[in-house]
Design a protein around this motif. Sequence first.
Motif, PDB file in Angstrom:
ATOM      1  N   ALA A  15      10.983  11.714   8.330  1.00  0.00           N
ATOM      2  CA  ALA A  15       9.535  11.974   8.235  1.00  0.00           C
ATOM      3  C   ALA A  15       9.095  12.856   9.404  1.00  0.00           C
ATOM      4  N   LYS A  16       8.229  13.823   9.101  1.00  0.00           N
ATOM      5  CA  LYS A  16       7.841  14.806  10.121  1.00  0.00           C
ATOM      6  C   LYS A  16       6.893  14.252  11.183  1.00  0.00           C
ATOM      7  N   ASN A  17       6.363  13.040  10.934  1.00  0.00           N
ATOM      8  CA  ASN A  17       5.426  12.478  11.920  1.00  0.00           C
ATOM      9  C   ASN A  17       6.066  11.336  12.722  1.00  0.00           C
ATOM     10  N   GLN A  39      -2.793  -1.290  12.360  1.00  0.00           N
ATOM     11  CA  GLN A  39      -1.842  -1.376  13.467  1.00  0.00           C
ATOM     12  C   GLN A  39      -0.397  -1.168  13.011  1.00  0.00           C
ATOM     13  N   ASP A  40      -0.054  -1.728  11.840  1.00  0.00           N
ATOM     14  CA  ASP A  40       1.366  -1.795  11.456  1.00  0.00           C
ATOM     15  C   ASP A  40       1.798  -0.776  10.407  1.00  0.00           C
ATOM     16  N   ILE A  41       0.877  -0.181   9.687  1.00  0.00           N
ATOM     17  CA  ILE A  41       1.272   0.678   8.561  1.00  0.00           C
ATOM     18  C   ILE A  41       1.476   2.121   9.035  1.00  0.00           C
ATOM     19  N   ASP A  42       2.278   2.888   8.300  1.00  0.00           N
ATOM     20  CA  ASP A  42       2.405   4.326   8.581  1.00  0.00           C
ATOM     21  C   ASP A  42       1.023   4.945   8.407  1.00  0.00           C
ATOM     22  N   SER A  43       0.519   5.577   9.473  1.00  0.00           N
ATOM     23  CA  SER A  43      -0.884   6.048   9.466  1.00  0.00           C
ATOM     24  C   SER A  43      -1.179   7.010   8.318  1.00  0.00           C
ATOM     25  N   ASN A  44      -0.176   7.746   7.833  1.00  0.00           N
ATOM     26  CA  ASN A  44      -0.410   8.696   6.729  1.00  0.00           C
ATOM     27  C   ASN A  44      -0.889   8.000   5.466  1.00  0.00           C
ATOM     28  N   VAL A  45      -0.465   6.755   5.268  1.00  0.00           N
ATOM     29  CA  VAL A  45      -0.829   6.018   4.048  1.00  0.00           C
ATOM     30  C   VAL A  45      -2.346   5.828   3.981  1.00  0.00           C
ATOM     31  N   LEU A  46      -2.981   5.664   5.157  1.00  0.00           N
ATOM     32  CA  LEU A  46      -4.413   5.334   5.183  1.00  0.00           C
ATOM     33  C   LEU A  46      -5.322   6.561   5.273  1.00  0.00           C
ATOM     34  N   VAL A  47      -4.755   7.740   5.487  1.00  0.00           N
ATOM     35  CA  VAL A  47      -5.595   8.941   5.652  1.00  0.00           C
ATOM     36  C   VAL A  47      -6.579   9.111   4.484  1.00  0.00           C
ATOM     37  N   LEU A  78       0.805  -1.228   0.000  1.00  0.00           N
ATOM     38  CA  LEU A  78       0.000   0.000   0.000  1.00  0.00           C
ATOM     39  C   LEU A  78       0.842   1.284   0.000  1.00  0.00           C
ATOM     40  N   PRO A  79       1.927   1.362   0.820  1.00  0.00           N
ATOM     41  CA  PRO A  79       2.719   2.605   0.795  1.00  0.00           C
ATOM     42  C   PRO A  79       3.365   2.872  -0.568  1.00  0.00           C
ATOM     43  N   ARG A  80       3.500   1.825  -1.383  1.00  0.00           N
ATOM     44  CA  ARG A  80       4.134   1.984  -2.701  1.00  0.00           C
ATOM     45  C   ARG A  80       3.087   2.002  -3.828  1.00  0.00           C
ATOM     46  N   GLY A  81       1.844   2.286  -3.441  1.00  0.00           N
ATOM     47  CA  GLY A  81       0.775   2.455  -4.435  1.00  0.00           C
ATOM     48  C   GLY A  81       0.303   1.178  -5.092  1.00  0.00           C
ATOM     49  N   PHE A 103      -5.182   7.676  12.403  1.00  0.00           N
ATOM     50  CA  PHE A 103      -5.321   8.348  11.104  1.00  0.00           C
ATOM     51  C   PHE A 103      -6.733   8.894  10.848  1.00  0.00           C
ATOM     52  N   THR A 104      -7.565   8.943  11.894  1.00  0.00           N
ATOM     53  CA  THR A 104      -8.939   9.438  11.702  1.00  0.00           C
ATOM     54  C   THR A 104      -9.105  10.873  12.200  1.00  0.00           C
ATOM     55  N   LYS A 105      -7.995  11.613  12.232  1.00  0.00           N
ATOM     56  CA  LYS A 105      -8.017  12.989  12.749  1.00  0.00           C
ATOM     57  C   LYS A 105      -9.066  13.840  12.021  1.00  0.00           C
TER      58      LYS A 105
END
Length: 882
Positions: free
Chosen positions: A750-752, A160-168, A122-125, A205-207
Amino acid sequence: MTAQELILILDRTVTGSQADLENARNFLAKAAEQNLPELLKQLSDILNTATNNPTARTQAALQLKNALYSRDDIKAFQDRWLLIPEDVRNHVKNNCFNALGTETTKPSQAAQCVGYIACAELPRGQWRDLIERLVTNVTTVGRPDNIREASLEALGYICQDIDSNVLVPQSNVILTALVYGMRKEETNDHVRLAATTAMLNSLEFTKNNFQNDSERHYIMQVVCEATQSTNLKIQVAALQNLVKILTLYYDYMEYYMGPALFAITMDAMKSTHDEIALQGIEFWSNVCDEEYELQLLQQEAQDQNRQPERSSRYYARGALPYLVPVLLQRLTMQEETDDDDDWNPCKAAGVCLMLLANCAEDTIIQYVFPFVSENIKHTNWQHREAAVMAFGSMLEGPDVASIKPIAEQSIPFLLELLRDSNVAVRDTTAWTIGRIFEFVSQAVMNDELLRALGNALVNRLADEPRVATNICWSFSSLARAAYDHAECPEDDDTPNTYLLSPFFDEIVKKLIETTDRPDGNQSNLRNAAYEALMEMIRHSPKDCYVTVQKTTVTVLDRLNRVISAESHTANPNDRVQIGDLQSLLCATLQSVLRKMHPNDAPLISDPIMQALLQMLKSNSGKASAVQEDALVAIGTLIEVLGSNFIKYVEHVLPFVYEALNNHAEYQICAAAVGVVGDLSRSLLDKLAPYCDHIMTHLLNCLGDDKLHRSVKPQILSTFGDIALAIGGYFKKYLEHVLNTLNQACRAQVAKNDYDMIDYLNELREGCLSAYTGIIQGLRNSVAPAGDSTLALVELQLVTGQLPFMVQFIETIARDPNKSDSIIGSAIGLIGDLVTSYGQQMIEYVERDPIDKLLTEGKRSKIMKTKTLAMWATKEIRKIKNN
C-alpha cells in the motif's frame, strides 16, 4: 449452556480463587474451540442485557474483544470473524450496538467491541450503515448523554485502528458528529471529552477537510475553544489535537498562529498542571522538528538549483524571545525526587531547547547564554543545574566558530561543577561535557585541557551510578572526537597516535573496573561502561595496541567465567543477568577482534571459538538473545580470520542450521543468515561442499510465511553472496533461486503504509544483490582446466531472465518512494549486465526509465551511487560505440 451458567463462569474470572479463574478461562477457551459463533451470540446477549450484573457484562465484552482482536495477528482474527455465518454476525453486531450507553462502567466496553467489528467489516464493504447510526446517536437532540458518549468512543476506536483511507469518503459525516460533541455549548463534559479524543484519532483522514478554508476554520475554532475548557482532561485532549494538527497540517497554520495558537500554547507551557504544560512544550518541539526538516529540504533544493516544494514559516525563530525565557524557567523547576524515567515539563523543556538550537542556529546563543552566566554559580542547585542543562542543550545547532570560544571558557566551571555537592548538577555536567566532545570537540583538542578533563572524568567514574553512566557516555564521545582529530598516515585508516594515547591505558582500566561495580545494574551503568570500552577500543591508534591485546585477554577470561557461572546458576533472575553480561562481552569481543592484527587473530581464535561454541551449546533450544550475540561475534571472527576460519566450519554449521530453523525467534534466524553471508565472503569456493545443506535451510526459511518479513530480504542478498563465492557451482541452485526472485520482485504494498514501503525497498534491494552476485559469480567462473569460455556458457543460463530483470529495474526507476541505496544497487546491476552481456543489452538500456535512473544516480549525494552511475554510463557507451 444457559445464560445463567455462562454469567456464573464470567463472574469467576474476576471474583473466584486462582483455581476458579483457571477453570473459567479453560472452560471459555474450550467453548470457543467447540462452537465460537454460539459463544459470541451468548456473550453479546449478556452484554446487551442491562439487568445483568456489571461484572458479567464487562467480562462478556472482554471475551468478545479477545475473540475479535489480537495485537499479534490482527488479520487472522478478522478473517475468522468474517467466516462466521452472517445471521450470527448481525445478531452480535446489533447487541453490541444496542448496548452502547447502557453500561454503568467507563470507558464503554461495548464501544470497543463495535470498534473491533467495524475494523474487520468496514474495509470489506460491510456494516455500511454503522457510521451513520453512530453519528445519528451523537447529533440527535434528546438522545441520552450516555449513548452519545459511548457512540463517540466507538467512533474514536474505529478512527484509531482502521486504515485511514477507508474512512475518507465518510470524513464529513464523522467530523459533523465530532465537532458537534466538541462545541463549547455542549454541557456534558463526558460527551465533550469523548468527542475531543475521537477528533484526535480522526485527524489522519480529514486532509480534504483541512484543505477547505471554511471547514478548517470551524475545526480549528472548536479545538481552540476546547483548550479553554475548565475540565483538565478536555484541555489536555484539545492541546493534543493542536500538537497533531501542527504536525499534519503545518502549511495551513499561518492564519491561526498569531491570533490563537501562540497565546494558547504559551499559556499551556506556563501551566501549573504538568499534563497541560507538557502539551504546550510538545507543540513547540513539533514546530522545531517540522521547521528543521523544512530547512534541510530547502538546502537540498538550493543545491539542486530548484524551488523547494514547501517552505518554512520560521515560527520557532520568531518566537525565540518569548519561548526561551519560559523554557529556561521550566528548567529551574526540577525536584530532588525526580525519577530518571519520569517524563516531566523540566525534561521536555530541555529537549525543546535542543530542538530550538537546531532550528535557530547562532541566534539561540544571545537568548540562552545570559541565563547560563547568571546561574552557573547560583547558590540554589536547581539554578546551577538549569544553567548547565541550558548550556549543554544549545551546543548542537550554532556554528562551531560561534560556540567554540564559549565552550573553551566553560571548561573551568564544568570541572568545578563535576565536584558539586548536588548529584543532579554533577550528572548534567557530565552529560554536557559529553556534548562538548560530540559537537564542539575543537574547543578541547589540546594536551592541557584534555589532561584536565580526562583526570576529572576518570575520578568521577566512582560517583553515583547516574553520574558515572554519563561519564561513560562522555568517554564514548571523547574517543570518537580524538580519533577524528588525529592524522592518519597515507593509505591507512588508523592513526599512529592521538591525544588520548598518554592516558588511554588508564581510561580502559578504569572502565573495566566500572563494569564490575556491584551497583552496575543501576542507571544502565554496566551497559554504558561496556559501550564506552567498545568505543575506546574501536577508536584506538596503533600505539595503544598493547592495551587492545590486554583487553582481549580480559574479555575472554570474563566470558569463560560467566559461561562457567551459568552452568551453576538455578535462580531465573541471576540467569537473566548472566545472559545480559554474556551479550555485553560478545559485543566487546567484536570491538577488540576488529582491532586485532591479522597475525595475532589466529593465535587467540581457538579459545574465542571454544567460548562462543560453548555459549551456543548451553543456550541451544532456548529463546535466548545470547545465541544471537554469539552468532554475530562468530561473524566478526570469520571476517577477521578470512579463509583461516575453514578449520571451524564443521563445528559452527550445526548451530547455524539450528538457528536457521528457529523461525519463531527471527532475530536468531537473521543472525545465522548473517553468518552464512560472512562465510561466503571469507571462504569463497571452499564453502561449496557445504552449500547443499545451507541452501536447503535458506529456501525453507523463505517458504515459511510465519517467518518475520525482515529476514527475507537478507536471505535474498545472501544468495548473491553465495553465488559470488562459489561461481559455477551455484548453477545447481539456479532454478529454485530464480523462481524465488521472480516472486519477490513482483511484491507490491500500500502506498500510504510507510513501514511496508521501507520493507519493499529492502526486499527489492535483496533481489538486486542476489541478481548481481549470480551474474558476477557466473561471469567470474573458470573451469578447472582453465577454460575461460565456461563463464560465457554459464551466463547463458540467466539470459532468459534479462527481459524480466530489466523490467524489474524499470519498476524501481519509476517508483517515487525508492530509497537512495536502492538507486545505487539498481545501477550497479545495470553495469554488471552490460559488462557481462555486451551487445545483447543495447535494446534494454536505450529506454527512458533506465536513462532517468542513471541521471538520478549521477546527481546523488552518495559518492558510491554517483561512481556506479558514471561507470555504468561508460560501459553503456562502450557497447554502443562497438
